[in-house]
Design a protein around this motif. Structure first.
Motif, mmCIF file in Angstrom:
data_model
loop_
_atom_site.group_PDB
_atom_site.id
_atom_site.type_symbol
_atom_site.label_atom_id
_atom_site.label_comp_id
_atom_site.label_asym_id
_atom_site.label_seq_id
_atom_site.Cartn_x
_atom_site.Cartn_y
_atom_site.Cartn_z
ATOM 1 N N ASN A 10 41.568 104.851 -17.356
ATOM 2 C CA ASN A 10 40.118 104.816 -17.536
ATOM 3 C C ASN A 10 39.551 106.214 -17.748
ATOM 4 N N VAL A 11 38.493 106.293 -18.561
ATOM 5 C CA VAL A 11 37.707 107.521 -18.724
ATOM 6 C C VAL A 11 36.237 107.125 -18.693
ATOM 7 N N PRO A 12 35.338 108.084 -18.514
ATOM 8 C CA PRO A 12 33.911 107.749 -18.533
ATOM 9 C C PRO A 12 33.512 107.053 -19.828
ATOM 10 N N LEU A 33 38.645 116.671 -18.213
ATOM 11 C CA LEU A 33 38.405 115.519 -19.079
ATOM 12 C C LEU A 33 38.464 115.937 -20.545
ATOM 13 N N GLU A 34 39.232 115.193 -21.340
ATOM 14 C CA GLU A 34 39.395 115.537 -22.759
ATOM 15 C C GLU A 34 38.451 114.766 -23.666
ATOM 16 N N GLY A 35 37.981 113.594 -23.205
ATOM 17 C CA GLY A 35 37.138 112.791 -24.074
ATOM 18 C C GLY A 35 36.405 111.697 -23.337
ATOM 19 N N ILE A 36 35.461 111.077 -24.034
ATOM 20 C CA ILE A 36 34.628 110.002 -23.491
ATOM 21 C C ILE A 36 34.543 108.891 -24.534
ATOM 22 N N VAL A 37 34.562 107.648 -24.067
ATOM 23 C CA VAL A 37 34.443 106.510 -24.973
ATOM 24 C C VAL A 37 32.990 106.056 -25.034
ATOM 25 N N VAL A 38 32.545 105.725 -26.222
ATOM 26 C CA VAL A 38 31.210 105.153 -26.418
ATOM 27 C C VAL A 38 31.398 103.658 -26.640
ATOM 28 N N VAL A 107 43.847 107.635 -27.902
ATOM 29 C CA VAL A 107 44.052 106.324 -28.505
ATOM 30 C C VAL A 107 43.286 105.336 -27.632
ATOM 31 N N VAL A 108 42.415 104.543 -28.247
ATOM 32 C CA VAL A 108 41.575 103.602 -27.496
ATOM 33 C C VAL A 108 42.276 102.241 -27.450
ATOM 34 N N ILE A 118 42.099 104.223 -22.329
ATOM 35 C CA ILE A 118 42.578 105.146 -23.360
ATOM 36 C C ILE A 118 43.979 105.629 -22.985
ATOM 37 N N VAL A 119 44.646 106.202 -23.970
ATOM 38 C CA VAL A 119 45.922 106.869 -23.732
ATOM 39 C C VAL A 119 45.865 108.223 -24.421
ATOM 40 N N SER A 120 46.148 109.268 -23.668
ATOM 41 C CA SER A 120 46.169 110.605 -24.262
ATOM 42 C C SER A 120 47.474 110.791 -25.023
ATOM 43 N N ILE A 121 47.464 111.653 -26.016
ATOM 44 C CA ILE A 121 48.667 111.907 -26.794
ATOM 45 C C ILE A 121 49.764 112.499 -25.920
ATOM 46 N N LYS A 122 49.377 113.337 -24.975
ATOM 47 C CA LYS A 122 50.369 113.926 -24.064
ATOM 48 C C LYS A 122 51.124 112.835 -23.309
ATOM 49 N N ASN A 123 50.387 111.905 -22.701
ATOM 50 C CA ASN A 123 51.032 110.832 -21.947
ATOM 51 C C ASN A 123 51.828 109.897 -22.853
ATOM 52 N N LEU A 124 51.303 109.658 -24.052
ATOM 53 C CA LEU A 124 51.994 108.786 -25.006
ATOM 54 C C LEU A 124 53.362 109.357 -25.363
#
Length: 316
Positions: A10-12, A33-38, A107-108, A118-124
């Motif tokens: 989860n992200v904000p 935090l690298e990003g936020i979903v709208v 990646v959403v 989401i999934v960050s590229i690092k974790n992916l």
């Protein structure tokens, strides 16, 4: 294999009308935090990556232009959306195929079109590497097919879900030891690879997505079909095997249809050419409670098949 949903987090989440100044506060309060979903109605509408956000507001007049206005003016309206059950191998290919500017964006992940995370590229990439290592550990190094651990997992899936039809094919090469002793292990390895190619072609490529092929070890293989239409598959395997087998013998042995070599009891005799025995076990009329039950029946049927001589298949 892991699905992308298994590693999502989860992200904000903000709405289209959230002001850029509020997003700025979120980034300041959460420096990692690298990003936020709208999103709206729990459906993803856009993505705001921190690097892109500050790049936009740092241009001339950018701060005055965007800070007091809705985030929809700044967000990426076409982020990479993937389904919860997509395998991480597929998602990694999609992610790496993006434009350079978006290569490291989140990646959403969605499920039934609803936001899941989401999934960050690092974790992916970390999970993809782990998956590849695990796959290599449980794969037969000669054939490249799944080994015993993955075979047992697949059988267990069908045993747990008693409503799923399956036909298990236990495939064994008759007289393979004598072939190895006569022609050498390199030729023997090539013959085993031929079997793995035959199975992949006739089971995996021309069947259902959930079909499975594995290499137990040595000259023992297994295939699992999610249906009871095994007859055509078995006949195709035998027909193609008998055609391809010729290239693995010299002209004299092929003409004689036997090899003069030591048998298993150490005596020289005429040993028949290698043949294919396929023992078939289905849950059409019988219910199995364990892998041991299935294995025992398959071994008994295989023995019956070997007694017939030549390539054949028998169903329990």
């Amino acid at each position: 294999m892991l699905s992308i949903g298994d590693i999502s987090e989860n992200v904000p989440v903000v709405t289209l009308k959230t002001k850029s100044s509020d997003v700025n506060i979120i980034f300041e309060e959460q420096p990692n935090l690298e990003g936020i979903v709208v999103a709206g109605n729990n459906k993803p509408l856009g993505l705001v990556m921190k690097a892109q956000f500050y790049k936009k507001i740092s241009v001339k007049y950018g701060f005055d232009l965007f800070m007091g206005r809705p985030i929809e003016l700044v967000m990426d309206t076409k982020p990479l959306l993937v389904d919860y059950f997509d395998p991480i191998t597929k998602v990694s290919s999609l992610a790496m195929d993006r434009e350079q500017a978006n290569l490291y964006d989140y990646v959403v992940v969605t499920k039934d079109d609803k936001l899941q995370g989401i999934v960050s590229i690092k974790n992916l990439l970390i999970k993809l590497a782990e998956e590849q290592v695990n796959q290599a550990m449980y794969t037969n190094p000669l054939s490249g097919l799944p080994g015993n651990v993955l075979i047992e997992e697949k059988i267990s899936e069908y045993l747990i879900n008693r409503n799923k039809d399956f036909s298990l094919l236990y495939i064994d090469l008759d007289h393979f030891k004598e072939y190895n002793d006569t022609y050498g292990f390199k030729k023997g390895d090539l013959l085993l690879k031929e079997i793995s190619n035959l199975l992949s072609k006739n089971v995996l490529l021309n069947n259902y997505d959930s079909s499975f092929v594995g290499h137990i070890g040595g000259d023992d293989f297994v295939a699992i079909l999610p249906h009871y239409n095994y007859q055509q598959i078995c006949q195709l395997l035998i027909t193609e095997f008998d055609i391809r087998l010729k290239q693995y013998y010299n002209e004299i042995d092929w003409k004689n249809k036997f090899v003069y070599t030591k048998s298993r009891n150490g005596q020289f005799r005429n040993v028949p050419l290698v043949s294919l025995s396929i023992a078939v076990v289905t849950n059409k009329q019988d219910e199995f409670h364990s892998i041991e039950d299935v294995s025992k029946i398959a071994a008994e049927v295989k023995t019956q098949c070997k007694e017939k001589g030549g390539s054949c298949y028998i169903c329990f």
